[in-house]
Design an enzyme around this catalytic site. Structure first.
Site, PDB file in Angstrom:
ATOM      1  N   ARG A 156       1.164  -1.202   0.166  1.00 51.21           N
ATOM      2  CA  ARG A 156       0.064  -0.252  -0.126  1.00 51.21           C
ATOM      3  C   ARG A 156       0.892   1.317   0.161  1.00 51.21           C
ATOM      4  NH1 ARG A 156      -3.039  -3.600   3.235  1.00 51.21           N
ATOM      5  NH2 ARG A 156      -5.081  -3.844   2.079  1.00 51.21           N
ATOM      6  N   LYS A 197       3.069  11.721 -10.424  1.00 50.79           N
ATOM      7  CA  LYS A 197       2.340  10.967 -12.150  1.00 50.79           C
ATOM      8  C   LYS A 197       3.866   9.953 -11.994  1.00 50.79           C
ATOM      9  CE  LYS A 197      -0.746  13.358 -15.613  1.00 50.79           C
ATOM     10  NZ  LYS A 197      -0.913  13.803 -16.287  1.00 50.79           N
ATOM     11  N   GLU A 215      10.165  18.628 -24.467  1.00 50.40           N
ATOM     12  CA  GLU A 215       9.153  18.687 -23.481  1.00 50.40           C
ATOM     13  C   GLU A 215       9.505  20.595 -23.276  1.00 50.40           C
ATOM     14  OE1 GLU A 215       6.295  17.107 -22.784  1.00 50.40           O
ATOM     15  OE2 GLU A 215       6.113  15.349 -23.513  1.00 50.40           O
ATOM     16  N   LYS A 233       6.496  23.549 -15.763  1.00 50.82           N
ATOM     17  CA  LYS A 233       5.668  22.607 -15.119  1.00 50.82           C
ATOM     18  C   LYS A 233       5.145  22.376 -13.704  1.00 50.82           C
ATOM     19  CE  LYS A 233       5.015  17.545 -15.155  1.00 50.82           C
ATOM     20  NZ  LYS A 233       4.931  16.259 -16.228  1.00 50.82           N
ATOM     21  N   GLU A 281      -4.366  17.019 -12.419  1.00 55.95           N
ATOM     22  CA  GLU A 281      -5.352  17.012 -13.059  1.00 55.95           C
ATOM     23  C   GLU A 281      -6.724  17.449 -13.689  1.00 55.95           C
ATOM     24  OE1 GLU A 281      -2.852  15.931 -17.149  1.00 55.95           O
ATOM     25  OE2 GLU A 281      -3.664  14.398 -16.379  1.00 55.95           O
ATOM     26  N   ARG A 294      -4.079  21.734 -15.523  1.00 58.00           N
ATOM     27  CA  ARG A 294      -3.006  20.824 -14.942  1.00 58.00           C
ATOM     28  C   ARG A 294      -3.078  20.080 -16.885  1.00 58.00           C
ATOM     29  NH1 ARG A 294       0.221  16.578 -11.688  1.00 58.00           N
ATOM     30  NH2 ARG A 294       0.945  15.417 -12.744  1.00 58.00           N
ATOM     31  N   ASN A 320      -1.160  18.694 -21.404  1.00 57.09           N
ATOM     32  CA  ASN A 320      -0.923  17.617 -22.681  1.00 57.09           C
ATOM     33  C   ASN A 320      -1.081  18.615 -23.975  1.00 57.09           C
ATOM     34  OD1 ASN A 320      -1.167  15.438 -21.130  1.00 57.09           O
ATOM     35  ND2 ASN A 320      -3.206  16.629 -20.295  1.00 57.09           N
ATOM     36  N   HIS A 370      -0.385  16.532 -27.158  1.00 57.97           N
ATOM     37  CA  HIS A 370      -0.195  14.772 -26.771  1.00 57.97           C
ATOM     38  C   HIS A 370      -1.022  14.157 -26.884  1.00 57.97           C
ATOM     39  CE1 HIS A 370       3.148  16.273 -24.127  1.00 57.97           C
ATOM     40  NE2 HIS A 370       3.739  14.582 -23.136  1.00 57.97           N
ATOM     41  N   HIS A 376       0.683  10.791 -28.464  1.00 58.16           N
ATOM     42  CA  HIS A 376       0.653   9.387 -27.507  1.00 58.16           C
ATOM     43  C   HIS A 376       0.171   8.857 -28.812  1.00 58.16           C
ATOM     44  CE1 HIS A 376       0.619  10.367 -23.280  1.00 58.16           C
ATOM     45  NE2 HIS A 376       1.941  10.660 -23.986  1.00 58.16           N
ATOM     46  N   HIS A 378       9.686   9.731 -27.737  1.00 56.99           N
ATOM     47  CA  HIS A 378       8.305  10.694 -27.111  1.00 56.99           C
ATOM     48  C   HIS A 378       7.963  11.633 -27.866  1.00 56.99           C
ATOM     49  CE1 HIS A 378       5.223  11.802 -24.089  1.00 56.99           C
ATOM     50  NE2 HIS A 378       6.559  12.516 -24.142  1.00 56.99           N
TER      51      HIS A 378
END
Length: 356
Positions: free
Chosen positions: A115, A137, A179, A217, A227, A231, A235, A238, A242, A259
Site C-alpha cells: 500500500r 504521476k 518537452e 511544469k 489534473e 494541468r 498535454n 500529446h 501519444h 516520445h
C-alpha cells in the site's frame, strides 16, 4: 540554481547526490533499493554508488530491461517479486535511477507495494528531468495504451543531476528538448525564443534552461495536482503525439520513434488545430512548424493510418463523453484547455503535417 519546492517535496539542482544521501540517512529507512535499467546501470549507477559506499550493506539493485516495451504489468510484477525476495518492508525506500520508464514504473511499483513505500526520483534523461520526474504521476502501459494504469503519488524528493545528461545520445537529448519547447509554447514566449536562439550546446541544454522548464511544469502541477483542470495544458501536443507514439510502437518493430519526436509531430498538428480553432496566427503556426520540422526527423503518416490513429486518440485519458479533447494555444506562450476536436479536424491536422 535554487531548489524548487513542489507538492510537499523538494526538487534539488545543486549537490544533488549528497542531498540524496542526506535524505536516506535522515529517513532512517530499514533498507533502500535502486531501480535501474541496463543503460543507467552501466552509465549512471557507478556515480551514485560512489556516494553510497558507507551504505553498501543497506541497499540492493533491481535492474529491468530498458525501453517503453518494459513499462508493463509483467515487469512491474518482477519488481514487486524482487522487493519481496529482498525483504522490503513498509519502511523501505525506492530510488528510481533512470528515464521516464523507470520513474513511471518504479513510482507505480513503490506506490502500490504494501500500500505504498517511499520513493525518490533521480531522472537521468533530459526528458525525465524536465517532464516525468515532477508532478507525481506514476504508471505503466497496458493493452498497448500508454500510462493507462497508474496513480498520483508524490515522491519524497527529486534530484536533477546534470552529469547524467552527458551519458545520453543526441537523439535522447532532442526527445527531452521537445518537452522544453512545449513549456515555452504553453506558458512562456520569452523562454520559447530563448530555446530557439540558444539551443543545445555541447550535447545538452544549459542547466538554467532545464531549471526553467522544471519551474514551469512545477507551477502548473502545484496548482492542479490531480489534473482536474489547468494541468491539462501540459498535454499540448500529446493527444496526437501519444497516438503517433503508440502507432509507432505497434508497427515499427524495434525502430519506433522517441516520445519527443512523437510530441513534436503532435505539437505541429495541434498548432494547426490552434490556428483553425483557437486564434493562433498563421505567422506563429509557420514559426512553430518550421522550428520543430527542422529539429526532428520526418515520420511518414498518410491517410491509410488515420483511422488507426483516431482510434488511439479516442482512448486518451483527457477525453470527455467520448469526445476527443485537445489543449490548444491562442498564441505562443498562452494556451487553453478542453477543445473538442472532430475526426475530420484531427485528420486534416495530420495531412497538414504530412504536407510540410
Amino acid at each position: 540554481m535554487d531548489t524548487i519546492n513542489s507538492i510537499d517535496y523538494p526538487v534539488y539542482f545543486n549537490d544533488t547526490l549528497t542531498q540524496l544521501v542526506n535524505l536516506i540517512e535522515k529517513g532512517n529507512y530499514s533498507r533502500f533499493f535502486v531501480l535501474t535499467d541496463e543503460h543507467t546501470g552501466k552509465h549512471c549507477l557507478p556515480l551514485l554508488q560512489s556516494h553510497l559506499e558507507h551504505l553498501n550493506d543497506k541497499y540492493d539493485v533491481i535492474e529491468v530491461s530498458a525501453g517503453e516495451e518494459s513499462k508493463n504489468i509483467d515487469f512491474c510484477s518482477g519488481i514487486w517479486k524482487m522487493l519481496i525476495d529482498f525483504g522490503a518492508d513498509r519502511h523501505s525506500l525506492m530510488i528510481n535511477l533512470g528515464g521516464g520508464v523507470i520513474g513511471d514504473m518504479g513510482g507505480f511499483a513503490a506506490s502500490t507495494y504494501k500500500r505504498g513505500i517511499d520513493f525518490v526520483q533521480v531522472p537521468t534523461t533530459l526528458l525525465s528531468q524536465v517532464d516525468a520526474s515532477v508532478g507525481g504521476k506514476t504508471g505503466i502501459d497496458f493493452d498497448n495504451l500508454k500510462n493507462i494504469i497508474g496513480t498520483f503519488t508524490q515522491p519524497k524528493a527529486v534530484f536533477i543531476e546534470p552529469a547524467f545528461l552527458q551519458t545520453l545520445p543526441q537523439r535522447q537529448i532532442l526527445s527531452g528538448y521537445a518537452e522544453m519547447l512545449k513549456h515555452g509554447l504553453i506558458q512562456d514566449a520569452a523562454y520559447w525564443n530563448q530555446l530557439k536562439e540558444q539551443g543545445i550546446i555541447n550535447g545538452a541544454p544549459a542547466p538554467e534552461l532545464v531549471h526553467r522548464s522544471v519551474a514551469i511544469k512545477n507551477s502548473v502541477v502545484v496548482n492542479d495536482p490531480f489534473e482536474k483542470g489547468f494541468r491539462k495544458c501540459l498535454n499540448f501536443g500529446h493527444t496526437v503525439g501519444h497516438a503517433v507514439e503508440t502507432y509507432s510502437l505497434q508497427n515499427d518493430d524495434g525502430k519506433h520513434i522517441t516520445h519527443g519526436e512523437a510530441v513534436a509531430i503532435g505539437m505541429i498538428c495541434e498548432a494547426w488545430l490552434s490556428h483553425k480553432k483557437a486564434g493562433l496566427s498563421v505567422e506563429e503556426l509557420n514559426e512553430i512548424s518550421t522550428v520543430l520540422n527542422n529539429l526532428y526527423p520526418k515520420y511518414h503518416l498518410d491517410d491509410s493510418c488515420h483511422s488507426v490513429l483516431h482510434s488511439l486518440m479516442k482512448t486518451d485519458k483527457k477525453n470527455q463523453n467520448g469526445n476527443i479533447n485537445c489543449t490548444l494555444i491562442h498564441k505562443i506562450g498562452e494556451c487553453s484547455i478542453d477543445h473538442i476536436c472532430t475526426e475530420e479536424e484531427l485528420c486534416e491536422s495530420l495531412r497538414y503535417y504530412a504536407a510540410l
